[in-house]
Write an enzyme that holds these catalytic residues in place. Structure first.
Site, mmCIF file in Angstrom:
data_model
loop_
_atom_site.group_PDB
_atom_site.id
_atom_site.type_symbol
_atom_site.label_atom_id
_atom_site.label_comp_id
_atom_site.label_asym_id
_atom_site.label_seq_id
_atom_site.Cartn_x
_atom_site.Cartn_y
_atom_site.Cartn_z
ATOM 1 N N SER A 144 -5.632 -5.110 4.048
ATOM 2 C CA SER A 144 -4.216 -5.398 3.787
ATOM 3 C C SER A 144 -3.732 -6.417 4.805
ATOM 4 C CB SER A 144 -3.393 -4.114 3.939
ATOM 5 O OG SER A 144 -2.011 -4.387 3.764
ATOM 6 N N TYR A 158 -1.477 3.659 8.977
ATOM 7 C CA TYR A 158 -2.042 2.858 7.876
ATOM 8 C C TYR A 158 -2.428 1.463 8.381
ATOM 9 C CZ TYR A 158 -1.892 0.021 3.588
ATOM 10 O OH TYR A 158 -2.172 -0.863 2.572
HETATM 11 P P1 NAP Z 1 -2.838 3.271 -5.627
HETATM 12 O O1 NAP Z 1 -2.207 2.603 -6.804
HETATM 13 O O2 NAP Z 1 -2.188 4.434 -5.000
HETATM 14 O O3 NAP Z 1 -4.343 3.650 -6.033
HETATM 15 C C1 NAP Z 1 -5.195 4.215 -5.078
HETATM 16 C C2 NAP Z 1 -6.535 4.528 -5.705
HETATM 17 O O4 NAP Z 1 -7.394 5.099 -4.696
HETATM 18 C C3 NAP Z 1 -6.432 5.563 -6.806
HETATM 19 O O5 NAP Z 1 -7.439 5.315 -7.757
HETATM 20 C C4 NAP Z 1 -6.714 6.868 -6.063
HETATM 21 O O6 NAP Z 1 -7.133 7.878 -6.976
HETATM 22 C C5 NAP Z 1 -7.811 6.402 -5.126
HETATM 23 N N1 NAP Z 1 -8.007 7.241 -3.940
HETATM 24 C C6 NAP Z 1 -7.093 7.609 -3.011
HETATM 25 N N2 NAP Z 1 -7.673 8.391 -2.088
HETATM 26 C C7 NAP Z 1 -8.984 8.514 -2.422
HETATM 27 C C8 NAP Z 1 -10.101 9.193 -1.882
HETATM 28 N N3 NAP Z 1 -9.998 9.940 -0.763
HETATM 29 N N4 NAP Z 1 -11.296 9.087 -2.497
HETATM 30 C C9 NAP Z 1 -11.431 8.350 -3.621
HETATM 31 N N5 NAP Z 1 -10.419 7.681 -4.194
HETATM 32 C C10 NAP Z 1 -9.208 7.777 -3.605
HETATM 33 O O7 NAP Z 1 -3.058 2.218 -4.444
HETATM 34 P P2 NAP Z 1 -3.213 0.628 -4.453
HETATM 35 O O8 NAP Z 1 -1.900 0.058 -4.189
HETATM 36 O O9 NAP Z 1 -3.989 0.182 -5.642
HETATM 37 O O10 NAP Z 1 -4.093 0.452 -3.136
HETATM 38 C C11 NAP Z 1 -5.496 0.263 -3.196
HETATM 39 C C12 NAP Z 1 -5.943 -0.319 -1.875
HETATM 40 O O11 NAP Z 1 -5.256 -1.543 -1.649
HETATM 41 C C13 NAP Z 1 -5.640 0.573 -0.681
HETATM 42 O O12 NAP Z 1 -6.715 0.502 0.214
HETATM 43 C C14 NAP Z 1 -4.389 -0.051 -0.093
HETATM 44 O O13 NAP Z 1 -4.304 0.160 1.279
HETATM 45 C C15 NAP Z 1 -4.628 -1.521 -0.387
HETATM 46 N N6 NAP Z 1 -3.415 -2.331 -0.420
HETATM 47 C C16 NAP Z 1 -2.458 -2.155 -1.375
HETATM 48 C C17 NAP Z 1 -1.342 -2.993 -1.402
HETATM 49 C C18 NAP Z 1 -0.286 -2.925 -2.467
HETATM 50 O O14 NAP Z 1 0.656 -3.697 -2.403
HETATM 51 N N7 NAP Z 1 -0.386 -2.051 -3.447
HETATM 52 C C19 NAP Z 1 -1.202 -3.981 -0.434
HETATM 53 C C20 NAP Z 1 -2.168 -4.112 0.541
HETATM 54 C C21 NAP Z 1 -3.291 -3.289 0.526
HETATM 55 P P3 NAP Z 1 -7.054 9.457 -6.611
HETATM 56 O O15 NAP Z 1 -5.726 9.690 -5.969
HETATM 57 O O16 NAP Z 1 -7.247 10.137 -7.926
HETATM 58 O O17 NAP Z 1 -8.205 9.726 -5.694
#
Ligand code: NAP
Length: 260
Positions: A144, A158
């Site tokens: 991120s 985080y």
């Molecule tokens: P999200 O929509 O909440 O999706 C998270 C995904 O990870 C879901 O499939 C969730 O499914 C899975 N997950 C969570 N904990 C897990 C575990 N212990 N084992 C296996 N799977 C797990 O989040 P997102 O926004 O797509 O974020 C994905 C990644 O991008 C993260 O690493 C986040 O830090 C990074 N990121 C996101 C943003 C943003 O703007 N959205 C920005 C920068 C970085 P389950 O809950 O069913 O396990």
């Protein structure tokens, strides 16, 4: 023109939702076989149905909690069993609960590090034998901008986990280079996802105002960056980061955005 991804075996952790689902979609559209992993089986099934038929490859699911080392090993085994090997691991699963630093407990910090940092490390470790065997193994970590470049109140744990991921990437890239496995990270800015929706409208509107492109990113924006790192043509790039944020980290002050 990039070489084809057709028939390549790709794992996407956290592939049931948000960025992970976007990454899985892009690889599927390019003909790869994709194994998506997450903890919630029903969400995985919904995502797999949505993604099936996007391309020539198969989309399969595995229930796995990356915070558990044995689940990381099983994840790798399932991919090898289903697709005959692993060419690409997108270590994307992550959580971002927010809490003021002074209220953080040891459990809060452990939970974030267990998934975001330890989960990344052990998913990679479990996949290395198959990635090496592929001859062109690729690891793409979703980090991120938060932590490595920027900060946001409530996200000290985080942010620390995302910055720690980069320390891991730069070191393991050296260790895995002789195995012809590259390790790189994508640093998303603010991407429109279910997870970000929970931050509320004020957060989203305020963020859009700070981005030179004045929009949140799409999950496919991150998918295409991951696809690039996974390509044959990116084989000489390792230990690097790619910020995908619509220019969010560029302005020196709000004045830089005046009139834009
Ligand atoms: P999200 O929509 O909440 O999706 C998270 C995904 O990870 C879901 O499939 C969730 O499914 C899975 N997950 C969570 N904990 C897990 C575990 N212990 N084992 C296996 N799977 C797990 O989040 P997102 O926004 O797509 O974020 C994905 C990644 O991008 C993260 O690493 C986040 O830090 C990074 N990121 C996101 C943003 C943003 O703007 N959205 C920005 C920068 C970085 P389950 O809950 O069913 O396990």
């Amino acid at each position: 023109m990039f070489a084809s991804m057709e028939g390549r075996s790709v794992i996407v952790t956290g592939g049931s939702k948000g960025i992970g689902k976007g990454i899985a979609r892009v690889f599927a559209q390019h003909g790869a076989h994709v194994l998506i992993a997450a903890r919630d089986e029903s969400a995985l099934q919904v995502a797999a149905e949505e993604l099936s038929g996007e391309g020539a490859g198969r989309v399969e699911t595995v229930v796995a909690d990356v915070a558990k080392v044995e689940d990381c090993r099983r994840l790798a085994d399932v991919a090898v069993e289903l697709f005959g090997g692993i060419d690409v691991l997108c270590a994307n699963a992550g959580i971002f609960p927010d809490k003021p630093f002074l209220e953080l407990t040891e459990d809060d910090v452990d939970a974030v590090l267990a998934c975001n940092l330890k989960g990344t490390m052990f998913a990679v470790q479990a996949c290395v034998p198959a990635l090496e065997a592929s001859g062109h193994g690729r690891v793409v970590v979703t980090s991120s901008i938060t932590g490595p470049i920027t900060g946001y109140p409530g996200w000290s744990h985080y942010g620390a986990s995302n910055a720690a991921q980069l320390g891991f990437v730069r070191t393991v890239a050296i260790e895995l280079a002789p195995k012809r496995v590259t390790v790189n990270a994508v640093l998303p800015g603010n991407i429109a996802t279910e997870g970000l929706d929970e931050m509320g409208d004020d957060y989203i509107r305020g963020t859009e105002a700070c981005i030179p492109q004045h929009r949140l990113g799409t999950v496919e924006d991150i998918g295409h960056a991951a696809l690039f790192f996974a390509s044959d043509e990116a084989g000489y790039i390792t230990g690097q980061t790619l910020v995908v944020d619509g220019g969010q980290v560029l302005p020196e002050s709000p004045a830089a955005l005046e009139g834009i």
